[in-house]
Scaffold this motif. Structure first.
Motif, short mmCIF file in Angstrom:
data_model
loop_
_atom_site.label_atom_id
_atom_site.label_comp_id
_atom_site.label_asym_id
_atom_site.label_seq_id
_atom_site.Cartn_x
_atom_site.Cartn_y
_atom_site.Cartn_z
N ASP A 134 0.81 -1.23 0.00
CA ASP A 134 0.00 0.00 0.00
C ASP A 134 0.84 1.28 0.00
O ASP A 134 0.33 2.37 0.12
CB ASP A 134 -0.97 -0.01 1.18
N ARG A 135 2.14 1.15 -0.06
CA ARG A 135 3.04 2.30 -0.20
C ARG A 135 3.96 2.02 -1.38
O ARG A 135 4.18 0.86 -1.74
CB ARG A 135 3.89 2.52 1.06
N SER A 136 4.50 3.08 -1.97
CA SER A 136 5.43 2.85 -3.09
C SER A 136 6.60 3.82 -3.03
O SER A 136 6.54 4.86 -2.36
CB SER A 136 4.69 2.99 -4.42
N LEU A 137 7.64 3.43 -3.73
CA LEU A 137 8.84 4.28 -3.81
C LEU A 137 8.99 4.69 -5.27
O LEU A 137 8.90 3.84 -6.15
CB LEU A 137 10.09 3.49 -3.41
N THR A 153 14.28 9.79 -3.53
CA THR A 153 13.24 8.75 -3.44
C THR A 153 11.97 9.39 -2.89
O THR A 153 12.00 10.06 -1.86
CB THR A 153 13.71 7.61 -2.51
N TRP A 154 10.88 9.16 -3.59
CA TRP A 154 9.60 9.81 -3.29
C TRP A 154 8.58 8.77 -2.87
O TRP A 154 8.47 7.72 -3.51
CB TRP A 154 9.18 10.54 -4.55
N VAL A 155 7.91 9.03 -1.76
CA VAL A 155 6.82 8.14 -1.32
C VAL A 155 5.53 8.93 -1.48
O VAL A 155 5.15 9.71 -0.60
CB VAL A 155 7.04 7.69 0.15
N PRO A 156 4.83 8.78 -2.62
CA PRO A 156 3.68 9.66 -2.91
C PRO A 156 2.57 9.54 -1.89
O PRO A 156 1.93 10.55 -1.54
CB PRO A 156 3.22 9.20 -4.31
#
Ligand SMILES: Cc1cc2nc3c(=O)[nH]c(=O)nc-3n(C[C@H](O)[C@H](O)[C@H](O)COP(=O)(O)O)c2cc1C
Length: 398
Positions: A134-137, A153-156
């Motif tokens: 449920d999270r992404s990089l 690195t972005w965790v939208p």
């Protein structure tokens, strides 16, 4: 230090170096520093973002234990420099199934610097995403903040951006965020020092990275040194001014004087410039904190180097500072040289000018004095100050 929660599913697990006084054997650390590593916990996978300086690896492991981390799937390496990557081999030993996620260039550097084997890597490209459930990089290349391989690195889902060295500061504090007034003041100053000493040569690259940050709209920026930034606009706003071409009506005068002759010249020039309404900062290079001088280089309109002639050149401390300045490539618009000599001062001027050859600025006519300055020399310095003040005021907009 204990684990700290940054947002719903991201945590700080780094280490604080409270009493470190020097970095890279070059940069003074009046506030100590930290090596920030972070955990992003997805519903299926867990990622560690960067690691710590190897001598602090036990703190990282203690924090991972405290957070109950039994499995790491990805170790994201935003930057190959050892203060962030140096503990990767130890993390791999403890979590042998983990993959090191990074770009192609960073992978090569990690192999060169740490001798990591081919099979531990997962190479990603610009804009690529990696799911943690449920999270992404998501990864964005950000070269030259501060080596050629650096990336963000972005965790939208959390609106958290991990920027490694970019927007960082050398600060040791138990406060996680930049939110208290006192912290904010310190963070501004130490971030400027960090920019001056590390990022200034890359200001044209940085403009593009700031535009990317504006586009992503993070709520939190988590760099790899210092505090985590919640007031994103304040910090990116400061950076935008630093990387712009705008300068302050400020003259800095880095100097050395063995027998006071050059010092008398510097003191006269300082008072004449300040009478003209210009901000003046003389720095005795034997005693000054070079970080403070570097901070003024960020936006000073002019630099006047003041040196005696020593062994047919400038004083070594002056050359050392000029060498650093040449490498940092500040946006200063005017350069000058003044100083005292015994029998041939021209060699000193040449030495300074050659050392500063990368700086694209207008050179003023030097003022040289044989021995102690006389009245006519002070008059020449007054004229020099008047001309410089006019030039500086004409170009300054900050
Ligand atoms: C170690 C040393 C080396 C020097 N070498 C030179 C030189 O190569 N050429 C020169 O013109 N003067 C030389 N001088 C003379 C100084 O430049 C001169 O005394 C000057 O006025 C010193 O300025 P200050 O009082 O700001 O140190 C030397 C002086 C010292 C102490």
């Amino acid at each position: 230090m204990a684990v700290k929660q940054i947002s719903e599913r991201t945590y700080w697990v780094g280490a604080i170096d409270w009493d470190r006084v020097l970095f890279d054997e070059l940069v003074t650390l009046p506030e100590g520093t930290s090596y920030n590593a972070y955990i992003v916990k997805g519903s299926e996978k867990t990622a560690l973002i960067d690691t710590v300086e190897p001598h602090k690896k036990e703190e990282l492991f203690k924090n991972l234990k405290e957070l109950g981390i039994e499995r790491i799937d990805y170790i994201v390496s935003n930057h190959a420099e050892q203060d962030h990557s140096g503990a990767i081999p130890d993390v791999l030993k403890a979590f042998p199934k983990a993959k090191v996620v990074t770009n192609k260039k960073c992978k090569q550097m990690l192999q060169d610097l740490l001798h990591l084997p081919e099979e531990v890597f997962k190479v990603i490209d610009e804009g690529e995403s990696l799911s943690l459930g449920d999270r992404s990089l998501q990864f964005f290349m950000a070269p030259w903040v501060h080596w050629p391989e650096t990336m963000f690195t972005w965790v939208p889902e959390e609106k958290v951006l991990f920027t490694c060295d970019f927007l960082g500061s050398h600060i040791a504090t138990s406060e996680l965020f930049d939110t208290t007034d006192e912290n904010r003041a310190k963070v501004y100053l130490e971030t400027k020092r960090y920019y001056a000493e590390i990022m200034m040569p890359f200001r044209n690259f940085i403009k593009k990275h700031l535009a990317l940050i504006d586009r992503l709209g993070p709520e939190i920026i988590a760099p790899s040194h210092g505090v985590v930034i919640k007031d994103v606009e304040f910090m990116t706003g400061a950076y935008k001014r630093w990387v712009s071409d705008e300068v302050k009506p400020m003259v800095i005068i880095p100097f050395v004087s063995m027998h006071e002759s050059t010092r008398h010249m510097v003191e006269h020039l300082t008072s004449e410039l300040s009478k003209e309404g210009v901000i003046v900062r003389p720095y005795n290079l034997i005693t000054a904190d070079l970080g403070n001088a570097a901070m003024d280089l960020v936006d000073a309109a002019a630099v006047v180097i003041a040196s005696p002639t020593v062994l047919a050149g400038a004083h070594p401390a002056v050359i050392s500072f000029a060498y650093l300045t040449n490498g940092l490539r500040p946006k200063t618009k005017f350069l000058g040289v003044i100083g005292s000599y015994g029998w041939n001062g021209k060699v000193m001027v040449k030495h300074v000018q050659e050392t500063l050859k990368n700086i694209k600025a207008q050179w003023l006519e030097p003022v040289l004095v044989k021995g102690l300055p006389r009245e006519e020399d002070f008059n020449r310095l007054s004229a020099f100050a008047k001309e410089l003040a006019e030039k500086v005021k004409a170009v300054s907009t900050l």
